[in-house]
Design a protein around this motif. Structure first.
Motif, PDB file in Angstrom:
ATOM      1  N   GLU A  47      43.228  31.122  35.747  1.00 60.13           N
ATOM      2  CA  GLU A  47      44.093  32.300  35.615  1.00 60.13           C
ATOM      3  C   GLU A  47      43.522  33.467  36.428  1.00 60.13           C
ATOM      4  O   GLU A  47      42.477  34.007  36.103  1.00 60.13           O
ATOM      5  N   MET A  48      44.252  33.832  37.472  1.00 58.75           N
ATOM      6  CA  MET A  48      43.824  34.962  38.279  1.00 58.75           C
ATOM      7  C   MET A  48      44.023  36.246  37.483  1.00 58.75           C
ATOM      8  O   MET A  48      44.999  36.399  36.766  1.00 58.75           O
ATOM      9  N   GLU A  49      43.085  37.142  37.613  1.00 55.51           N
ATOM     10  CA  GLU A  49      43.175  38.444  36.956  1.00 55.51           C
ATOM     11  C   GLU A  49      43.453  39.502  38.008  1.00 55.51           C
ATOM     12  O   GLU A  49      43.173  39.319  39.192  1.00 55.51           O
ATOM     13  N   ARG A  50      43.973  40.635  37.558  1.00 59.20           N
ATOM     14  CA  ARG A  50      44.386  41.717  38.453  1.00 59.20           C
ATOM     15  C   ARG A  50      43.984  43.034  37.823  1.00 59.20           C
ATOM     16  O   ARG A  50      44.233  43.258  36.645  1.00 59.20           O
ATOM     17  N   ILE A  51      43.343  43.898  38.609  1.00 56.13           N
ATOM     18  CA  ILE A  51      43.038  45.256  38.150  1.00 56.13           C
ATOM     19  C   ILE A  51      43.462  46.240  39.232  1.00 56.13           C
ATOM     20  O   ILE A  51      43.517  45.911  40.409  1.00 56.13           O
ATOM     21  N   VAL A  52      43.771  47.459  38.792  1.00 59.98           N
ATOM     22  CA  VAL A  52      44.123  48.529  39.717  1.00 59.98           C
ATOM     23  C   VAL A  52      42.973  49.524  39.720  1.00 59.98           C
ATOM     24  O   VAL A  52      42.608  50.057  38.668  1.00 59.98           O
ATOM     25  N   LEU A  53      42.421  49.752  40.889  1.00 56.53           N
ATOM     26  CA  LEU A  53      41.251  50.614  41.050  1.00 56.53           C
ATOM     27  C   LEU A  53      41.654  51.930  41.684  1.00 56.53           C
ATOM     28  O   LEU A  53      42.380  51.949  42.675  1.00 56.53           O
ATOM     29  N   ASP A  54      41.191  53.032  41.116  1.00 58.67           N
ATOM     30  CA  ASP A  54      41.416  54.362  41.689  1.00 58.67           C
ATOM     31  C   ASP A  54      40.385  54.573  42.797  1.00 58.67           C
ATOM     32  O   ASP A  54      39.211  54.776  42.528  1.00 58.67           O
ATOM     33  N   THR A  55      40.824  54.498  44.045  1.00 63.82           N
ATOM     34  CA  THR A  55      39.885  54.568  45.172  1.00 63.82           C
ATOM     35  C   THR A  55      39.331  55.969  45.407  1.00 63.82           C
ATOM     36  O   THR A  55      38.361  56.124  46.137  1.00 63.82           O
ATOM     37  N   SER A  56      39.929  56.981  44.774  1.00 59.78           N
ATOM     38  CA  SER A  56      39.384  58.335  44.924  1.00 59.78           C
ATOM     39  C   SER A  56      38.025  58.455  44.225  1.00 59.78           C
ATOM     40  O   SER A  56      37.273  59.393  44.484  1.00 59.78           O
ATOM     41  N   LEU A  57      37.687  57.495  43.360  1.00 64.13           N
ATOM     42  CA  LEU A  57      36.403  57.504  42.648  1.00 64.13           C
ATOM     43  C   LEU A  57      35.284  56.839  43.444  1.00 64.13           C
ATOM     44  O   LEU A  57      34.130  56.861  43.037  1.00 64.13           O
ATOM     45  N   ILE A  58      35.637  56.235  44.577  1.00 63.81           N
ATOM     46  CA  ILE A  58      34.663  55.473  45.349  1.00 63.81           C
ATOM     47  C   ILE A  58      33.881  56.367  46.291  1.00 63.81           C
ATOM     48  O   ILE A  58      34.444  57.179  47.003  1.00 63.81           O
ATOM     49  N   SER A  59      32.560  56.185  46.269  1.00 61.88           N
ATOM     50  CA  SER A  59      31.696  56.788  47.275  1.00 61.88           C
ATOM     51  C   SER A  59      31.549  55.750  48.377  1.00 61.88           C
ATOM     52  O   SER A  59      31.129  54.631  48.126  1.00 61.88           O
ATOM     53  N   PHE A  60      31.918  56.091  49.582  1.00 61.57           N
ATOM     54  CA  PHE A  60      31.883  55.133  50.680  1.00 61.57           C
ATOM     55  C   PHE A  60      30.490  55.050  51.309  1.00 61.57           C
ATOM     56  O   PHE A  60      30.349  54.705  52.465  1.00 61.57           O
ATOM     57  N   GLN A  61      29.462  55.333  50.508  1.00 59.86           N
ATOM     58  CA  GLN A  61      28.078  55.279  50.980  1.00 59.86           C
ATOM     59  C   GLN A  61      27.432  53.940  50.677  1.00 59.86           C
ATOM     60  O   GLN A  61      26.534  53.515  51.381  1.00 59.86           O
ATOM     61  N   ASN A  62      27.845  53.279  49.609  1.00 54.90           N
ATOM     62  CA  ASN A  62      27.218  52.037  49.167  1.00 54.90           C
ATOM     63  C   ASN A  62      28.272  50.949  49.003  1.00 54.90           C
ATOM     64  O   ASN A  62      29.455  51.221  49.021  1.00 54.90           O
ATOM     65  N   GLU A  63      27.815  49.715  48.779  1.00 51.88           N
ATOM     66  CA  GLU A  63      28.743  48.622  48.506  1.00 51.88           C
ATOM     67  C   GLU A  63      29.333  48.759  47.110  1.00 51.88           C
ATOM     68  O   GLU A  63      28.745  49.391  46.235  1.00 51.88           O
ATOM     69  N   LEU A  64      30.484  48.142  46.932  1.00 54.99           N
ATOM     70  CA  LEU A  64      31.082  48.019  45.603  1.00 54.99           C
ATOM     71  C   LEU A  64      30.723  46.654  45.054  1.00 54.99           C
ATOM     72  O   LEU A  64      30.614  45.688  45.814  1.00 54.99           O
ATOM     73  N   PHE A  65      30.572  46.564  43.740  1.00 57.30           N
ATOM     74  CA  PHE A  65      30.298  45.292  43.093  1.00 57.30           C
ATOM     75  C   PHE A  65      31.295  45.083  41.969  1.00 57.30           C
ATOM     76  O   PHE A  65      31.517  45.973  41.153  1.00 57.30           O
ATOM     77  N   LEU A  66      31.904  43.905  41.946  1.00 55.17           N
ATOM     78  CA  LEU A  66      32.751  43.469  40.848  1.00 55.17           C
ATOM     79  C   LEU A  66      31.927  42.478  40.070  1.00 55.17           C
ATOM     80  O   LEU A  66      31.466  41.472  40.604  1.00 55.17           O
ATOM     81  N   GLU A  67      31.682  42.784  38.796  1.00 56.51           N
ATOM     82  CA  GLU A  67      30.855  41.897  38.006  1.00 56.51           C
ATOM     83  C   GLU A  67      31.394  41.742  36.586  1.00 56.51           C
ATOM     84  O   GLU A  67      32.185  42.567  36.133  1.00 56.51           O
ATOM     85  N   MET A  68      30.986  40.664  35.960  1.00 56.29           N
ATOM     86  CA  MET A  68      31.427  40.354  34.606  1.00 56.29           C
ATOM     87  C   MET A  68      30.215  40.223  33.712  1.00 56.29           C
ATOM     88  O   MET A  68      29.212  39.622  34.101  1.00 56.29           O
ATOM     89  N   GLU A  69      30.332  40.787  32.522  1.00 56.96           N
ATOM     90  CA  GLU A  69      29.277  40.649  31.514  1.00 56.96           C
ATOM     91  C   GLU A  69      29.918  40.195  30.233  1.00 56.96           C
ATOM     92  O   GLU A  69      31.066  40.509  29.933  1.00 56.96           O
ATOM     93  N   VAL A  70      29.144  39.436  29.432  1.00 57.72           N
ATOM     94  CA  VAL A  70      29.618  39.010  28.123  1.00 57.72           C
ATOM     95  C   VAL A  70      29.272  40.119  27.136  1.00 57.72           C
ATOM     96  O   VAL A  70      28.137  40.596  27.092  1.00 57.72           O
ATOM     97  N   CYS A  71      30.273  40.543  26.363  1.00 55.63           N
ATOM     98  CA  CYS A  71      30.067  41.589  25.357  1.00 55.63           C
ATOM     99  C   CYS A  71      29.471  40.960  24.097  1.00 55.63           C
ATOM    100  O   CYS A  71      29.817  39.836  23.746  1.00 55.63           O
ATOM    101  N   PRO A  72      28.609  41.691  23.413  1.00 54.41           N
ATOM    102  CA  PRO A  72      28.081  41.170  22.148  1.00 54.41           C
ATOM    103  C   PRO A  72      29.232  41.017  21.142  1.00 54.41           C
ATOM    104  O   PRO A  72      30.156  41.817  21.118  1.00 54.41           O
ATOM    105  N   SER A  73      29.171  39.974  20.346  1.00 52.61           N
ATOM    106  CA  SER A  73      30.228  39.709  19.354  1.00 52.61           C
ATOM    107  C   SER A  73      30.212  40.709  18.233  1.00 52.61           C
ATOM    108  O   SER A  73      29.250  41.232  17.828  1.00 52.61           O
TER     109      SER A  73
END
Length: 181
Positions: free
Chosen positions: A155-181
């Motif tokens: 299942e592909m997921e989709r998010i909408v990112l506000d690009t005005s929040l991006i600093s074009f100085q560094n790379e962007l990272f998309l990452e996933m973490e498991v939340c504690p139950s």
């Protein structure tokens, strides 16, 4: 719809019919680099490849689950191609989006500072993850976060990112973490 047809002049239109991206012709027309994970070209949020004026969308870009997503990025590509034909190429700051952890891939792979203040990111996980949080980080700053009860590779997921929040100085990272139950 009868009577709504329009003729649009263009140099080339390549259609990909089916699920697996077929880009041999695209690559031979220009020096467009393909993403090994998606089998489609690298694009920015405007669906433009690394070759100015060449756009890719739908299943030529990556396998889409829903026709809604195909239509959505097709509309983006068409609109941006029309703007490009009117205004030409405007060089802009670009930032790469890298994946971390159990994210299989993300499309687009880059974001430019030019254009609207939003980027739609499509991604897949490598495995089933329950109680997941998705983060988009610029250096150590979190610029987007969303929680999911479950994320599955088919299942592909989709998010909408506000690009005005991006600093074009560094790379962007998309990452996933498991939340504690």
């Amino acid at each position: 719809i009868s009577g709504t047809e329009k003729e649009v002049e263009c140099d080339t239109l390549i259609l990909s019919v089916g699920l697996i991206p077929e880009n041999d012709m695209t690559v031979s027309l220009s020096d467009i680099q393909l993403d090994a994970k998606t089998k489609g070209p690298f694009v920015d949020q405007n669906m433009m490849t690394q070759c100015p004026g060449v756009f890719s969308c739908g299943n030529a870009l990556h396998v889409n689950d829903l026709v809604d997503y195909v239509s959505e990025n097709g509309e983006t590509a068409g609109y941006q191609a029309a703007l490009f034909s009117q205004q030409g190429f405007k060089k802009s700051q670009t930032i790469s989006i890298k994946t971390r952890g159990d994210i299989q891939y993300v499309v687009p792979q880059t974001i430019t500072a030019a254009g609207e203040n939003k980027a739609i990111l499509y991604f897949r996980s490598k495995k089933i993850v329950r109680n997941a949080s998705i983060f988009v980080k610029n250096s150590q700053q979190i610029i987007f976060q969303k929680k999911y009860p479950i994320i599955k590779p088919p299942e592909m997921e989709r998010i909408v990112l506000d690009t005005s929040l991006i600093s074009f100085q560094n790379e962007l990272f998309l990452e996933m973490e498991v939340c504690p139950s």
